[in-house]
Structures are given as C-alpha cells and as structure tokens.
Scaffold this active site. Sequence first.
Site, mmCIF file in Angstrom:
data_model
loop_
_atom_site.group_PDB
_atom_site.id
_atom_site.type_symbol
_atom_site.label_atom_id
_atom_site.label_comp_id
_atom_site.label_asym_id
_atom_site.label_seq_id
_atom_site.Cartn_x
_atom_site.Cartn_y
_atom_site.Cartn_z
ATOM 1 C CG HIS A 178 -0.159 0.190 2.575
ATOM 2 N ND1 HIS A 178 0.464 -0.946 3.093
ATOM 3 C CD2 HIS A 178 -0.122 1.170 3.375
ATOM 4 C CE1 HIS A 178 1.020 -0.489 4.349
ATOM 5 N NE2 HIS A 178 0.626 0.928 4.343
ATOM 6 C CG LEU A 179 2.380 3.643 -2.546
ATOM 7 C CD1 LEU A 179 1.989 2.413 -3.235
ATOM 8 C CD2 LEU A 179 2.726 4.552 -3.789
#
Length: 385
Positions: free
Chosen positions: A220-221
């Site tokens: 994830h970012l």
Amino acid sequence: MAVSAGSNETSYLLPPNREAWEERGVPDFVYGPKELTREGVQWPGTPPGPPDTRPPPSPFDSALCSAWRQRMELGLFRYRLGELQTRTLPGPVGFVAQLNVERGVQRRRPQNIRSVRQAFDPQEFNFNKIRPGEILFRLCRRDPDPPGGPQDVDVLVMINVSPLERGHVLLVPEPARGLPQRLLPCALRAGLEAVLLSLHPGFRVGFNSLGGLASVNHLHLHGYYLAHRLPVEGAPSEPLDPGGRVHLLWAVPAPGFLYYARGPGPCLEALIGRVCRATDYLTDHKIAHNVFVTRGAPPGEASFSPTLTGVRVILWPRKASFGVKEGEAFNVALCELAGHLPVKTAQDFSGLTEAAALALIQDCLLPPAQAAENLKDGAKPLQNQ
C-alpha cells in the site's frame, strides 16, 4: 459502476447507507493519460485553503474529498478529524508541525514486523479484512496506447481510519493478490498518477517499507492533502550520475535520492523503473527505506517559486525500526523525512524546536559513511542506462 475522470458527477461515490455499499459494489474512477495534469499547478499567493476549495479541484480531488467527508460523517474513522493546530518551526529547514493527539492514541498497533523482507501473512490484519464502506473507489487506468506500454492495474482507494490529515487515503493495488510491503512499479505508477490527477499542490503520496515504519505488511501507499509547502519541494540537489537521472538531495533533514519527471510519458516510466530498481536493491540488502512523491521543482539550485513544474520522488535509506517508539514527539517515516511532523501531545507540539526535530530524525538515519555507500551503490545500476 464506471465513471470517467472527465465527469462532474460525484454522487456515485456517495451511497445513501451502509447496505448500499454491498449492493452497488466498488465504484470505478476511470482515467487515461489525458487526465494527468502536466503543468499549471502552483501554490496560491495567499495561504492555501481546504483541499476541496482552493485551488479549484480536479475530478479526482472532488471524488476523493467528497467520499472521504461522507465516510467521516458516517463514523467509519477511529476519530473525528477537525482542523489541526499547525505551526512552522522557526529555523532554516521550515518544518511543518501539526498536533494530532488522536492518531497517537487511537491508531491500530503495528504488526509484529521482524524483517524488511518479511512474507505476507494472510492471518495478520490486511486490507482484505476491512469494512466495505472504507473503500472509496477503484482507481482504474485505461491506456489506449498499443501493447508494450504499462499494464493496467486496478488500485483500491480506501480511507486510512487513523488519518494524518483530511483526505488521508491508502492506495492498494489488487489486494486479493496478498502482496507484501515491497514497492512494485504498478504501485509507484498509481501513486505518481494520483498526484498528477490532482490539481492541489499539497496532495502527496508516500511509501514506508517494512522496517521503515510500515505498520501493515500488505502492499500500500499513503496519499493525503497538506495545505502547506514542504522543504523537499524545492530543496537543492546535485547529480549522482553523468546523465543526471538521479540526484542527491542534501539540504533537507535527511540526504536521499531525488528523481524528477516533468509529467506523464516515457520520462515518467523511466523514473518508475529507476526508483523500483533502487528500492529492490535496498530490500535485497535488508535496508529499510521511505519514499515521498510531491509536485516540485527540477533538480539543481534551490527553488522558491510557487509554480511546481513537475513531480519529485525522494527515496531515503534509513535504519530499520520495528514498532512505534513510545515517548517520542513523533515517529520518523515518509512525511517526517519530508518535513511534515505529526506530533502526538500538546506539550511536545508547543515545545518542539527545529534542533530537537532534527535530532529525532537523524537518530533514525544510517551512519553517514554507510548512507554514502548505499547512495553510491544504489546509483551504479543507473549509470549505463
């Protein structure tokens, strides 16, 4: 339901109740290369306002902010985020400190991370286990270019239930694949294009590796709005390779790699490959790292212009740190290295100085000799490209 990025209709993101999420499924935000803003983004001459009012929002900004506000009204966050107390610390760096007591107290405890290269564990918390209402939409890149270009990958945009700021979201590429927290080109491309879809100069995206304070081992970012300029936008740099493809950013709290692209196209694709080769090198050598994506000035001399001509990607190698350090004014991850300091207590917020902030950050960095060696080694694969 699919809606074009050019549409002004955002009501599709606002189901009337919780049951409607299951009935409708996840809405799509569909875009192509033409929707990526190449130029014209700048800080206004007066202090910037909320992310959804000034400057004029893009369809992406409108979709994200309206859906995010609705989830806040429905109580899907761990706390209600109001206007955060904010101040710029006196000194040449220009740290932006914000008091966010609730995040320090109520955020989910980090997973038991033991290695920068730890495998994904489906038994641990991951983004396949969230409530349906936490998902805002699916970011769908549809590229009409001929085969051989970047592969289309659907990315879920979901709320961070313990937000740093308004509009704080997570970008999660194909969560069902169970990818560990290791930066892949499809994830970095989604982050860069999210920044280019926004017309707000303060929409930033970042990545924390395992050991770099990632609290969930599922790829994830982070993306969020911060209506303040940060030091890394225009900090000076010097080239590390003859072709100027990678620079050393040095006049900020932490030295790191700087990559730059003026906008979408072959230059951006080349940047994605270079950054991911560097993060692969660091991961393979068990070196923790953080990545920050922001609108900014070209490499070279310091820039104080309000016009942001391209996109900067900064990569910081750092000491591995597993878990949250209790008792510190803030924990050092992607936004702190960029100059944004979410502070946990009112006492620390009022008393924090630039010198104290620098000391906390520098305690998390590699020793200078090791950092220099990693910067040099990380640049080697780029020199013949």
